[in-house]
Scaffold this motif. Structure first.
Motif, mmCIF file in Angstrom:
data_model
loop_
_atom_site.group_PDB
_atom_site.id
_atom_site.type_symbol
_atom_site.label_atom_id
_atom_site.label_comp_id
_atom_site.label_asym_id
_atom_site.label_seq_id
_atom_site.Cartn_x
_atom_site.Cartn_y
_atom_site.Cartn_z
ATOM 1 N N UNK A 281 0.864 -1.172 0.000
ATOM 2 C CA UNK A 281 0.000 0.000 0.000
ATOM 3 C C UNK A 281 0.900 1.220 0.000
ATOM 4 N N UNK A 282 0.542 2.212 -0.768
ATOM 5 C CA UNK A 282 1.292 3.463 -0.803
ATOM 6 C C UNK A 282 0.325 4.599 -0.460
ATOM 7 N N UNK A 283 0.495 5.135 0.728
ATOM 8 C CA UNK A 283 -0.296 6.295 1.117
ATOM 9 C C UNK A 283 0.371 7.510 0.504
ATOM 10 N N UNK A 284 -0.061 7.848 -0.693
ATOM 11 C CA UNK A 284 0.545 8.939 -1.460
ATOM 12 C C UNK A 284 0.284 10.271 -0.769
ATOM 13 N N UNK A 285 -0.938 10.444 -0.313
ATOM 14 C CA UNK A 285 -1.310 11.629 0.471
ATOM 15 C C UNK A 285 -1.873 11.133 1.796
ATOM 16 N N UNK A 286 -1.205 11.463 2.885
ATOM 17 C CA UNK A 286 -1.650 11.025 4.193
ATOM 18 C C UNK A 286 -2.402 12.115 4.930
ATOM 19 N N UNK A 287 -2.785 11.791 6.148
ATOM 20 C CA UNK A 287 -3.435 12.779 7.007
ATOM 21 C C UNK A 287 -2.925 12.583 8.430
ATOM 22 N N UNK A 292 2.068 8.989 5.484
ATOM 23 C CA UNK A 292 2.434 8.793 4.079
ATOM 24 C C UNK A 292 3.584 7.802 3.988
ATOM 25 N N UNK A 293 3.562 6.981 2.935
ATOM 26 C CA UNK A 293 4.628 6.013 2.727
ATOM 27 C C UNK A 293 4.079 4.645 2.368
ATOM 28 N N UNK A 294 4.991 3.699 2.220
ATOM 29 C CA UNK A 294 4.669 2.354 1.732
ATOM 30 C C UNK A 294 4.690 1.354 2.883
ATOM 31 N N UNK A 318 -2.188 -3.537 5.745
ATOM 32 C CA UNK A 318 -1.640 -2.463 4.931
ATOM 33 C C UNK A 318 -1.881 -1.123 5.632
ATOM 34 N N UNK A 319 -1.170 -0.104 5.190
ATOM 35 C CA UNK A 319 -1.346 1.292 5.622
ATOM 36 C C UNK A 319 -0.862 1.592 7.042
ATOM 37 N N UNK A 320 -0.676 0.577 7.867
ATOM 38 C CA UNK A 320 -0.362 0.806 9.281
ATOM 39 C C UNK A 320 1.147 0.943 9.461
ATOM 40 N N UNK A 321 1.602 2.128 9.856
ATOM 41 C CA UNK A 321 3.023 2.393 10.096
ATOM 42 C C UNK A 321 3.216 2.483 11.603
ATOM 43 N N UNK A 322 3.748 1.413 12.205
ATOM 44 C CA UNK A 322 3.878 1.381 13.665
ATOM 45 C C UNK A 322 5.175 0.729 14.130
ATOM 46 N N UNK A 467 10.513 1.711 -3.186
ATOM 47 C CA UNK A 467 10.834 2.937 -2.457
ATOM 48 C C UNK A 467 9.820 3.214 -1.353
ATOM 49 N N UNK A 468 10.261 4.052 -0.420
ATOM 50 C CA UNK A 468 9.368 4.670 0.573
ATOM 51 C C UNK A 468 8.674 3.687 1.499
ATOM 52 N N UNK A 469 9.342 2.601 1.877
ATOM 53 C CA UNK A 469 8.768 1.734 2.909
ATOM 54 C C UNK A 469 8.837 2.517 4.215
ATOM 55 N N UNK A 470 7.674 2.825 4.759
ATOM 56 C CA UNK A 470 7.593 3.785 5.850
ATOM 57 C C UNK A 470 7.826 3.122 7.201
ATOM 58 N N UNK A 471 8.550 3.826 8.059
ATOM 59 C CA UNK A 471 8.735 3.451 9.455
ATOM 60 C C UNK A 471 8.466 4.682 10.303
#
Length: 674
Positions: A281-287, A292-294, A318-322, A467-471
């Motif tokens: 999942x790629x949160x291109x625009x977050x809130x 935001x991120x992959x 998906x989408x959960x950056x924790x 790219x952009x695997x979010x942490x």
């Protein structure tokens, strides 16, 4: 003689008649590559009667498909349609003869070889399909040969029968279906709490991602699964099976709206032995609630057909950056029991697209993980599993001291998303790494509508493939090479580096570059980057003009020879700086002349003093398989080098000989002609 010809013709006509009188069942029985499917048909009298009395379409898997899954009991009725359909008349959804008439899905996909066709996750072998015959009742029947077995969703033995469920019915009754040890209770509870049941029961053709139970650890994670996250697990209006998935093509999810934009993309990762399928999942625009991120998730059980599309079970939401970057790496190494969609057996497997990277980190020592944990902001360029299989990498794995430096070359103490790198592409980005005096350099290349990012470290170019695997404290980018382990020669490096095009071109005209692929010597090459030649144009316009004119190409070799040292060793910038300490002018012996220089260091950057000119070393110690390159901001050249010392009035160069002979021949021909 005439009688013999008539007899031969009669035999031929009889043979042709026998061929064309074959039924579809006989056609399958006579095909040695379909013998296992034919055997299943012959064992069931009810299915044999279908062939005898009805119109139908058959999707017949090859023997090779059965051999891949020896324990799988194929459902023949799920391979049968009750109408005759050639390829051109197959619709996106077709209903099978299996009890409950569960559908199969047809996908048409563009490829380099034209249009490919798939039924569920199986490719239709078009050259062996569209075989249309009639049975004894005159009913039309069509055969299509496929490369995989079609697997319907079935209930466990003894469970209540649920025929042709939609995605919500699957989610509600998951424990009654044949999905092995996987459980999806936690995700189902979040769907109910968020009142999103209608999303999974919606009519149409959709792709659903459902995270399994183990993906909800550690405990705070379930609380992060809100309505928008659930929306991000559904791709509407597309039924995507893994074999036919357009890899690396983002699809808008239900969470793609004005203030939040989330896409989902399929991709595969190869470790040299096997290939695994992932969705990101790629949160291109977050809130405020959704970073935001992959987020990556492995498909642990894919291609489950349901009434309103297809379900893929994934190993985490998906989408959960924790998680931090360090925790993300630890998860990449974990091993768990994986349930195969075809084998229906448990087997141990290595998890994650970066498990080999983590193994190297643990083998070298824990200092690298400590360094990551000590950083508030982190960007990690992590080599893929396949990158660690290259021979030149395997050869140095035992050198732990070298490997520590190589690992730290992949680590940056600042957050760099792909968008941040792209936005700075108008200027050269030079980013310090966790290795003293070592930098990373980025380049953005346009490939059609895509912008590919390459990163260089110690002379090794790698492409960012994910790219952009979010942490919580930064980003991870997966790259296709291990930085700091050279795999190109000096010439190959010049050819692949877009910053060194002018020097490459100058060395090509009179074959100066030919020597740079040799393995018998070690080269130290001071290479002016393109910007350096632009600066020379401003400083000495006439010199620059002559140097780049074809008629003066012999000057280029003389100038380039001053930049090249051929020896039995290479000279790093550190070596040259240390050698400069004991003398006012370090004398090096390049191919031509002597090079009197002094190397100094200021603010972790090197500079070279030559002929009273201070020249910045833009990139030092670009290691190649047969030498080393130092990228400099000004060539070793003076105005007199071309205007006086190499004037055609005072110097005859051997490279002029062919053009001189040509001119004489033309003159003589003209003279004698008249």
């Amino acid at each position: 003689m005439m009688a013999m010809k008539l007899l031969a013709t009669l035999v031929l006509l009889i043979s042709i008649g026998e061929i064309y009188s074959k039924t579809l069942l006989e056609k399958i029985q006579d095909d040695s590559d379909l013998s296992q499917f034919a055997d299943l048909v012959e064992r069931d009298p009810g299915i044999v009667s279908l062939f005898k009395y009805r119109s139908l379409t058959i999707f017949a898997p090859t023997n090779q498909a059965f051999q891949r899954y020896p324990d799988l009991k194929a459902n023949v009725l799920y391979h049968i349609l009750n109408t005759p359909n050639k390829l051109e008349s197959l619709k996106a959804e077709m209903f099978t003869d299996m009890e409950g008439n569960p559908p199969i899905y047809i996908t048409r996909k563009r490829s380099a070889n034209g249009e490919e066709m798939y039924v569920n996750n199986a490719m239709i072998l078009k050259s062996r399909s569209n075989v249309e015959l009639k049975n004894e009742q005159g009913k039309k029947q069509v055969l299509h040969v496929i490369d995989d077995i079609l697997v319907p969703l079935t209930t466990n033995q003894g469970s209540s029968d649920i025929y042709n469920p939609d995605a919500l019915q699957f989610l509600t009754n998951a424990n009654t279906f044949n999905i092995g040890s996987h459980r999806v209770r936690s995700f189902y509870q979040r769907v109910v709490i968020s009142k999103k049941e209608q999303l999974y029961s919606a009519d149409g053709f959709h792709t659903f991602f459902i995270p399994v139970e183990e993906g909800f650890k550690p405990p705070p994670r379930p609380d992060l699964i809100d309505k928008k996250v659930i929306d991000g697990h559904v791709i509407p209006n597309h039924v995507i099976f893994t074999s036919s998935a357009p890899l690396d093509q983002p699809f808008e999810t239900e969470a793609f709206e004005d203030n939040l934009k989330v896409t989902a993309t399929f991709f595969t990762q190869n470790d040299g032995k096997s290939s695994k399928t992932y969705v990101k999942s790629n949160t291109v625009v977050g809130d405020a609630k959704h970073t935001a991120g992959v987020v990556l998730a492995e498909v642990v059980l894919g291609n489950i057909p349901v009434k309103n599309g297809v379900v893929h079970l994934i190993h985490r939401p998906l989408m959960v950056v924790d998680t931090t970057v360090a925790k993300f790496l630890e998860m990449m190494e974990r091993r768990h029991y994986h349930y195969s969609s075809k084998e229906r057996v448990n087997k141990e497997k290595e998890d994650g697209p970066l498990f080999k990277f983590y193994e190297v980190i643990m083998d070298v020592g824990g200092e690298f993980m400590q360094a990551i944990n000590s950083m508030r902001d982190v960007t990690l360029f992590a080599p893929s599993n396949e990158a660690w299989n290259r021979p030149e990498v395997r050869n140095i794995l035992a050198n732990k001291q070298k490997m520590r430096e190589i690992l730290n070359l992949h680590l940056v103490s600042e957050r760099y998303s792909a968008e941040k790198i792209r936005s700075n592409n108008n200027q050269i980005i030079q980013v310090p790494t966790n290795v003293d005096k070592k930098f990373l350099y980025f380049n953005v290349m346009n490939q059609g509508d895509e912008k590919t990012i390459t990163v260089e470290g110690s002379g090794v170019n790698a492409t960012i493939i994910q790219s952009d695997i979010a942490a919580t404290n930064g980003f991870v980018h997966i790259i296709d090479h291990v930085l700091g382990v050279p795999y190109t020669s000096v010439l190959e490096k010049l050819q692949s580096d877009p910053m060194l095009n002018d020097t490459l071109w100058l060395g090509t005209r009179n074959r100066f570059n030919d020597q740079l692929n040799a393995t018998s010597a070690r080269y130290t090459y001071f290479v002016p980057r393109d910007k350096a030649w632009r600066s020379l144009e401003n400083e000495f316009p006439s010199v620059y003009k002559k140097l780049f004119m074809p008629d003066f190409s012999y000057h280029a070799n003389s100038i380039l020879e001053r930049h090249l040292i051929v020896s039995d060793r290479i000279f790093t910038m550190g070596d040259l700086k240390n050698m400069s300490i004991t003398t006012d002018a370090l004398i090096l012996t390049p191919v031509r002349d002597q090079l009197k220089i002094r190397v100094t260091e200021h603010d972790k950057r090197y500079s070279i003093t030559w002929n009273n000119k201070k020249i910045n070393v833009f990139r030092s110690d670009v290691i190649c398989t047969n030498g080393i390159i130092h990228v400099i901001d000004r060539p070793f050249i003076e105005e007199s080098d071309i205007r006086v010392s190499y004037s055609t009035a005072t110097t005859f160069n051997v490279y002029q000989l062919p053009s001189l002979i040509t001119s004489l021949v033309l003159f003589a021909s003209t003279y004698f002609l008249y």
